[in-house]
Scaffold this motif. Structure first.
Motif, PDB file in Angstrom:
ATOM      1  N   ASN A  13       0.808  -1.215   0.000  1.00 27.65           N
ATOM      2  CA  ASN A  13       0.000   0.000   0.000  1.00 27.65           C
ATOM      3  C   ASN A  13       0.846   1.272   0.000  1.00 27.65           C
ATOM      4  OD1 ASN A  13       1.034  -0.227   2.551  1.00 27.65           O
ATOM      5  ND2 ASN A  13      -0.937  -0.317   3.610  1.00 27.65           N
ATOM      6  N   LEU A 109       0.523  -7.229  -5.116  1.00 27.75           N
ATOM      7  CA  LEU A 109      -0.062  -7.069  -3.780  1.00 27.75           C
ATOM      8  C   LEU A 109       0.763  -7.774  -2.702  1.00 27.75           C
ATOM      9  CD1 LEU A 109      -3.881  -7.506  -4.510  1.00 27.75           C
ATOM     10  CD2 LEU A 109      -2.717  -5.420  -3.775  1.00 27.75           C
ATOM     11  N   VAL A 128      -5.510  -5.224   2.342  1.00 25.52           N
ATOM     12  CA  VAL A 128      -4.569  -5.637   1.302  1.00 25.52           C
ATOM     13  C   VAL A 128      -4.464  -7.155   1.260  1.00 25.52           C
ATOM     14  CG1 VAL A 128      -2.167  -5.541   0.510  1.00 25.52           C
ATOM     15  CG2 VAL A 128      -3.248  -3.494   1.432  1.00 25.52           C
TER      16      VAL A 128
END
Length: 370
Positions: A13, A109, A128
């Protein structure tokens, strides 16, 4: 990702978590919580995403080029021409594009990072980690479906080649049933891996973990891998019967084997994926094997697409050679009348030309005698 090495940890993130080895709580979470995690940033920042992405993209590009060449050959040749096996291949290509996109997004990710990285990521932002799980769920549904379509296309191609050979056609029909019987449990174990049904596969540290009762991911992937390998072994056994049904010399059969047997490589890739899964199940840092596993899964799809396209490329190469040379040997894949195999448009043209020349010669000899 950022450029942390030994003073902080990069996360999906965009957050960088600072590290201070001189204090007991060497990591400080955004909410001020100090955490003595016992793992250095050098270790946590390790990533194999780059090599996994390269493998996915390289195989993807080659497979798409080969498959497009096959579609072009089939679309521009009257015999055997464009068939429903080619239509299924086009559907597979669309699924393959989707798979590669999802795989790269899932790696971005952090699904392929060390398990401790994922745990820290979950402590910072569980959304996430939830996205990782949903993306993994979706891409494996696509992966299984893409392989299923590949196998359907291969069987449809073998059916076209079988001609009047009833034993080969029977094997193909049985093959349709077998690969479908393998595909359904693959999909069911994925869809119903948790009760109640969810796309998540919650870790113990996730708040959702208490809401679901889930099967082990290793068990689900292992079952899927075994079923996939079994389907490949069955699928690429059919060419052996197909070749034996053709009445031709051993040299031609050897050439046919080179054209129809590259599928053995796909079997090897499928077995390699099982090996990766086995290591991941019995290794504490399970997620570290995720990137290489995705690379092998992309190799399975792309490799199968290329294997079922090789025969069309043989016709394409023959066409290119014939454009520079008036006479050439008959392609073994074009078969013969005795075996019931279909001839390509090029072979029909060559036979018609030969017969016309014989007829013309006979007419000339008759005229001279008269």
């Amino acid at each position: 990702m950022g450029k942390c090495v030994d003073t902080c940890v990069d996360f999906a993130n965009g957050l960088q978590l600072p590290y201070d080895a001189s204090v007991p709580g060497n990591y400080t979470l955004p909410d001020g919580t100090e955490l003595d995690f016992g793992v250095t940033p050098v270790y946590l920042n390790q990533s194999r995403d780059g090599s996994s992405k390269v493998a996915l993209i390289v195989i993807f590009v080659i497979a798409m080029i080969v498959s497009c060449a096959r579609i072009f050959v089939r679309a521009t040749t009257k015999a055997p021409g464009f068939g429903w096996d080619d239509g299924i291949l086009i559907l597979t290509m669309a699924l393959y594009i989707t798979f590669v996109g999802l795989a790269i997004a899932t790696l971005d990710l952090g699904e392929g990072r060390h398990i401790y990285w994922i745990i820290l990521q979950g402590m910072i932002d569980q959304n996430v980690v939830s996205k990782q799980e949903i993306m993994d769920f979706a891409l494996h549904l696509v992966y299984n479906t893409a392989l299923y379509c590949c196998r359907l296309s291969a069987l449809a191609f073998f059916q076209r080649l079988s001609g009047s050979q009833k034993s080969v056609r029977l094997m193909v029909y049985v093959g349709y049933g077998v690969i479908t019987a393998m595909y359904l449990p693959q999909m069911f174990t994925l869809i119903f891996h948790c009760s109640p049904v969810t796309a998540l596969w919650p870790y113990d540290f996730q708040v959702e973990s208490s809401n679901y009762k889930c099967m082990s991911w290793g068990l689900v992937y292992l079952v899927n891998g075994v079923l996939s390998l079994t389907s490949d072994l069955m699928l690429f056994a059919i060419p052996a019967r197909l070749i034996s049904a053709i009445n031709t010399d051993k040299a031609t059969k050897a050439k046919l084997a080179l054209i129809l047997y590259p599928g053995v490589l796909v079997v090897a890739v499928s077995a390699g994926r099982l090996g990766i899964l086995g290591r991941g199940i019995h290794y504490g840092d399970q997620s570290w094997f995720y990137g290489p596993m995705l690379g092998l899964e992309g190799g399975e799809i792309g490799g199968t697409m290329m294997c079922i396209s090789v025969p069309a490329l043989k016709v394409f190469s023959d066409r290119m050679m014939n454009s520079h040379k008036d006479t050439s040997g008959t392609s073994p894949l074009q078969g013969n009348k005795e075996s019931g195999m279909t001839f390509t448009e090029t072979e029909h043209t060559k036979l018609d030309t030969k017969h016309s020349m014989i007829d013309e010669k006979q007419h000339s000899e008759a005229a001279s005698t008269a």
